[in-house]
Design a protein around this motif. Structure first.
Motif, PDB file in Angstrom:
ATOM      1  N   TYR A 224       0.804  -1.219   0.000  1.00  0.00           N
ATOM      2  CA  TYR A 224       0.000   0.000   0.000  1.00  0.00           C
ATOM      3  C   TYR A 224       0.840   1.273   0.000  1.00  0.00           C
ATOM      4  O   TYR A 224       0.434   2.283  -0.585  1.00  0.00           O
ATOM      5  CB  TYR A 224      -0.963  -0.025   1.186  1.00  0.00           C
ATOM      6  CG  TYR A 224      -1.894  -1.215   1.143  1.00  0.00           C
ATOM      7  CD1 TYR A 224      -2.744  -1.398   0.059  1.00  0.00           C
ATOM      8  CD2 TYR A 224      -1.910  -2.163   2.172  1.00  0.00           C
ATOM      9  CE1 TYR A 224      -3.591  -2.500  -0.001  1.00  0.00           C
ATOM     10  CE2 TYR A 224      -2.760  -3.258   2.121  1.00  0.00           C
ATOM     11  CZ  TYR A 224      -3.590  -3.428   1.036  1.00  0.00           C
ATOM     12  OH  TYR A 224      -4.429  -4.511   0.975  1.00  0.00           O
TER      13      TYR A 224
ATOM     14  N   THR B 270      -7.694   6.353  -0.270  1.00  0.00           N
ATOM     15  CA  THR B 270      -8.531   6.229   0.927  1.00  0.00           C
ATOM     16  C   THR B 270      -8.544   4.784   1.429  1.00  0.00           C
ATOM     17  O   THR B 270      -8.379   4.517   2.632  1.00  0.00           O
ATOM     18  CB  THR B 270      -9.965   6.695   0.614  1.00  0.00           C
ATOM     19  OG1 THR B 270      -9.940   8.043   0.165  1.00  0.00           O
ATOM     20  CG2 THR B 270     -10.851   6.593   1.839  1.00  0.00           C
ATOM     21  N   GLU B 271      -8.724   3.864   0.503  1.00  0.00           N
ATOM     22  CA  GLU B 271      -8.745   2.446   0.869  1.00  0.00           C
ATOM     23  C   GLU B 271      -7.389   1.987   1.394  1.00  0.00           C
ATOM     24  O   GLU B 271      -7.322   1.217   2.364  1.00  0.00           O
ATOM     25  CB  GLU B 271      -9.165   1.613  -0.338  1.00  0.00           C
ATOM     26  CG  GLU B 271     -10.594   1.878  -0.808  1.00  0.00           C
ATOM     27  CD  GLU B 271     -10.923   1.160  -2.103  1.00  0.00           C
ATOM     28  OE1 GLU B 271      -9.993   0.564  -2.720  1.00  0.00           O
ATOM     29  OE2 GLU B 271     -12.090   1.191  -2.516  1.00  0.00           O
TER      30      GLU B 271
ATOM     31  N   TYR C 218      -4.999   3.804   2.836  1.00  0.00           N
ATOM     32  CA  TYR C 218      -4.777   4.335   4.185  1.00  0.00           C
ATOM     33  C   TYR C 218      -5.594   3.570   5.212  1.00  0.00           C
ATOM     34  O   TYR C 218      -5.117   3.281   6.322  1.00  0.00           O
ATOM     35  CB  TYR C 218      -5.137   5.823   4.240  1.00  0.00           C
ATOM     36  CG  TYR C 218      -4.099   6.731   3.634  1.00  0.00           C
ATOM     37  CD1 TYR C 218      -2.757   6.640   4.003  1.00  0.00           C
ATOM     38  CD2 TYR C 218      -4.451   7.713   2.700  1.00  0.00           C
ATOM     39  CE1 TYR C 218      -1.795   7.483   3.462  1.00  0.00           C
ATOM     40  CE2 TYR C 218      -3.494   8.558   2.148  1.00  0.00           C
ATOM     41  CZ  TYR C 218      -2.168   8.441   2.531  1.00  0.00           C
ATOM     42  OH  TYR C 218      -1.213   9.269   1.990  1.00  0.00           O
ATOM     43  N   GLY C 219      -6.815   3.211   4.850  1.00  0.00           N
ATOM     44  CA  GLY C 219      -7.645   2.448   5.779  1.00  0.00           C
ATOM     45  C   GLY C 219      -7.045   1.093   6.091  1.00  0.00           C
ATOM     46  O   GLY C 219      -7.045   0.658   7.250  1.00  0.00           O
TER      47      GLY C 219
ATOM     48  N   TYR D  48      -4.080   4.032   8.921  1.00  0.00           N
ATOM     49  CA  TYR D  48      -3.778   5.452   9.046  1.00  0.00           C
ATOM     50  C   TYR D  48      -5.101   6.229   8.991  1.00  0.00           C
ATOM     51  O   TYR D  48      -5.507   6.750   7.964  1.00  0.00           O
ATOM     52  CB  TYR D  48      -2.859   5.916   7.920  1.00  0.00           C
ATOM     53  CG  TYR D  48      -1.496   5.247   7.880  1.00  0.00           C
ATOM     54  CD1 TYR D  48      -0.998   4.537   8.984  1.00  0.00           C
ATOM     55  CD2 TYR D  48      -0.689   5.340   6.742  1.00  0.00           C
ATOM     56  CE1 TYR D  48       0.250   3.944   8.936  1.00  0.00           C
ATOM     57  CE2 TYR D  48       0.562   4.744   6.695  1.00  0.00           C
ATOM     58  CZ  TYR D  48       1.017   4.036   7.789  1.00  0.00           C
ATOM     59  OH  TYR D  48       2.260   3.450   7.733  1.00  0.00           O
ATOM     60  N   ARG D  49      -5.785   6.325  10.130  1.00  0.00           N
ATOM     61  CA  ARG D  49      -7.132   6.873  10.156  1.00  0.00           C
ATOM     62  C   ARG D  49      -7.180   8.360   9.798  1.00  0.00           C
ATOM     63  O   ARG D  49      -8.107   8.802   9.117  1.00  0.00           O
ATOM     64  CB  ARG D  49      -7.762   6.645  11.532  1.00  0.00           C
ATOM     65  CG  ARG D  49      -7.813   5.193  11.962  1.00  0.00           C
ATOM     66  CD  ARG D  49      -8.538   4.342  10.927  1.00  0.00           C
ATOM     67  NE  ARG D  49      -8.499   2.929  11.300  1.00  0.00           N
ATOM     68  CZ  ARG D  49      -8.551   1.933  10.439  1.00  0.00           C
ATOM     69  NH1 ARG D  49      -8.601   2.205   9.144  1.00  0.00           N
ATOM     70  NH2 ARG D  49      -8.529   0.683  10.844  1.00  0.00           N
TER      71      ARG D  49
ATOM     72  N   GLU E 256      -5.089  10.106   7.822  1.00  0.00           N
ATOM     73  CA  GLU E 256      -4.868  10.259   6.379  1.00  0.00           C
ATOM     74  C   GLU E 256      -6.059   9.728   5.589  1.00  0.00           C
ATOM     75  O   GLU E 256      -6.447  10.308   4.563  1.00  0.00           O
ATOM     76  CB  GLU E 256      -3.604   9.527   5.957  1.00  0.00           C
ATOM     77  CG  GLU E 256      -2.310  10.158   6.445  1.00  0.00           C
ATOM     78  CD  GLU E 256      -1.950   9.750   7.871  1.00  0.00           C
ATOM     79  OE1 GLU E 256      -2.773   9.052   8.524  1.00  0.00           O
ATOM     80  OE2 GLU E 256      -0.850  10.111   8.319  1.00  0.00           O
ATOM     81  N   GLU E 257      -6.656   8.646   6.074  1.00  0.00           N
ATOM     82  CA  GLU E 257      -7.834   8.094   5.410  1.00  0.00           C
ATOM     83  C   GLU E 257      -8.963   9.114   5.387  1.00  0.00           C
ATOM     84  O   GLU E 257      -9.596   9.346   4.344  1.00  0.00           O
ATOM     85  CB  GLU E 257      -8.282   6.825   6.137  1.00  0.00           C
ATOM     86  CG  GLU E 257      -9.558   6.214   5.572  1.00  0.00           C
ATOM     87  CD  GLU E 257     -10.081   5.081   6.440  1.00  0.00           C
ATOM     88  OE1 GLU E 257     -11.052   4.433   5.998  1.00  0.00           O
ATOM     89  OE2 GLU E 257      -9.551   4.859   7.546  1.00  0.00           O
TER      90      GLU E 257
ATOM     91  N   THR F 196      -8.133  12.117   3.027  1.00  0.00           N
ATOM     92  CA  THR F 196      -8.217  11.786   1.613  1.00  0.00           C
ATOM     93  C   THR F 196      -9.665  11.603   1.189  1.00  0.00           C
ATOM     94  O   THR F 196     -10.074  12.025   0.098  1.00  0.00           O
ATOM     95  CB  THR F 196      -7.413  10.503   1.319  1.00  0.00           C
ATOM     96  OG1 THR F 196      -6.086  10.661   1.811  1.00  0.00           O
ATOM     97  CG2 THR F 196      -7.356  10.228  -0.170  1.00  0.00           C
ATOM     98  N   ARG F 197     -10.456  10.998   2.073  1.00  0.00           N
ATOM     99  CA  ARG F 197     -11.888  10.852   1.800  1.00  0.00           C
ATOM    100  C   ARG F 197     -12.545  12.208   1.629  1.00  0.00           C
ATOM    101  O   ARG F 197     -13.312  12.441   0.691  1.00  0.00           O
ATOM    102  CB  ARG F 197     -12.544  10.076   2.943  1.00  0.00           C
ATOM    103  CG  ARG F 197     -14.020   9.769   2.744  1.00  0.00           C
ATOM    104  CD  ARG F 197     -14.553   9.017   3.967  1.00  0.00           C
ATOM    105  NE  ARG F 197     -15.848   8.464   3.710  1.00  0.00           N
ATOM    106  CZ  ARG F 197     -17.002   9.145   3.824  1.00  0.00           C
ATOM    107  NH1 ARG F 197     -16.967  10.424   4.182  1.00  0.00           N
ATOM    108  NH2 ARG F 197     -18.152   8.562   3.575  1.00  0.00           N
TER     109      ARG F 197
ATOM    110  N   GLY G 243     -12.427   1.686   2.928  1.00  0.00           N
ATOM    111  CA  GLY G 243     -11.191   0.907   2.949  1.00  0.00           C
ATOM    112  C   GLY G 243     -11.327  -0.407   3.644  1.00  0.00           C
ATOM    113  O   GLY G 243     -10.353  -1.139   3.788  1.00  0.00           O
TER     114      GLY G 243
END
Length: 253
Positions: free
Chosen positions: A183, A211-212, A214-215, A219-220, A222-223, A226-227, A252
Motif C-alpha cells: 500500500y 482512501t482504501e 490508508y484504511g 492510518y485513520r 490520512e484516510e 483523503t476521503r 477501505g
C-alpha cells in the motif's frame, strides 16, 4: 514431333530487336537526376502516390541543401511519411523545417506536423511513454505559439488525451502494488496521479484507492483527509457519490 519453327522465329525476332538502336524492349531507363527526382516526386505526391513520393523526394532532399525548393520538398516528404505511417521519418522532416526555417510560413505547418506525428506515435498507456511525452511537448508548444487557431485547439485536445494516458499509466502502476498489498508504494503512484493530472478522470479513482490504502494500513487521519478531499474536489464523480453513500468508518474495509 513438335514443330519448333515458331519458337525459332520468335528467338530470331528478339535477336533482331536487340540489335536495333533505341529499342524500347531493352532500353535502360535514364539515371535519376536531382531535377527528375524532384519533378517525379512532387508529381507522385500530388497524385497521392505516397510511397513513390517518399522514395523520390528522399533522394532529392539530401542533394538540395541550397535549393529554394527544399522547404516545400521537406514538407511534402514529411506528409508522405505521415500517410505511409512512417511517423518517425515524418518528424525528422518537419523538425528540419521548424529549426532551419523558423520564421518562414512553412514553420507553422511543420510545427503542427511534429505535434500530429508524435500524437500518432503515442502508444497504449501501458507502454513506454517516451512518444507520449514528446507529443505533449510539441503540441503544447504549438498551441502557445499559434493560439486561437483551429490547429491550436486540436493540439490542446491531443494534449488532454496524452495527459490522460500518462494518468492512466500512473494509476495502473499504483493499482499493481495495491492488489499485492504493497500500500505504501501504491499511495506514491496514486498521489502522483492526483498532483500531476488533477483534471484527469483517473484522479478521483486514485483518491478512492488512496482512501482504501490508508484504511488498510490503519492510518485513520490520512484516510479521513483523503476521503474528504475526494468528496470536496470531485463531488460529481462516481467514486465520490459511492463513497458519500457509504458510512464514513467503512471506507477501505
Amino acid at each position: 514431333m513438335t514443330d519448333l519453327r515458331p519458337f525459332r522465329r520468335a528467338a530470331l525476332a528478339l535477336l533482331v530487336a536487340a540489335a536495333l538502336p533505341g529499342c524500347a524492349l531493352f532500353r535502360t531507363p535514364p539515371p535519376l537526376t536531382v531535377e527528375s527526382a524532384y519533378a517525379q516526386g512532387m508529381e507522385a505526391y500530388n497524385a497521392g502516390q505516397w510511397r513513390r513520393a517518399a522514395e523520390l523526394l528522399g533522394q532529392f532532399v539530401p542533394n538540395a541543401t541550397s535549393d529554394p525548393r527544399l522547404k516545400g520538398a521537406l514538407m511534402a516528404l514529411g506528409r508522405a511519411h505521415l500517410e505511409t505511417r512512417e511517423y518517425v521519418s515524418a518528424t525528422a522532416q518537419f523538425l528540419r523545417v521548424a529549426t532551419e526555417f523558423p520564421r518562414d510560413p512553412e514553420a507553422e505547418a511543420a510545427r503542427f506536423g511534429l505535434c500530429d506525428a508524435y500524437h500518432r506515435l503515442s502508444p497504449r498507456p501501458q507502454l513506454d511513454p517516451e512518444y507520449t511525452n514528446a507529443a505533449i511537448t510539441y503540441c503544447e508548444s504549438f498551441a502557445s505559439i499559434y493560439p486561437g487557431t483551429p490547429q491550436a485547439a486540436q493540439a490542446q485536445a491531443w494534449v488532454a488525451e496524452m495527459r490522460g494516458k500518462l494518468a492512466q499509466k500512473a494509476y495502473e502502476n499504483g493499482f499493481f502494488y495495491f492488489r499485492r498489498g504493497l500500500y505504501d508504494a501504491a499511495i506514491v503512484y496514486f498521489n502522483n496521479v492526483v498532483t500531476q493530472f488533477p483534471e484527469s478522470p483517473w484522479s478521483s479513482s486514485a483518491l478512492l484507492r488512496m482512501t482504501e490504502a490508508y484504511g488498510r494500513l490503519g492510518y485513520r487521519e490520512e484516510e479521513a483527509a483523503t476521503r474528504a478531499r475526494l468528496l470536496r474536489e470531485y463531488p460529481q464523480s462516481p467514486e465520490a457519490r459511492n463513497l458519500a453513500a457509504a458510512p464514513a468508518d467503512s471506507a477501505g474495509r
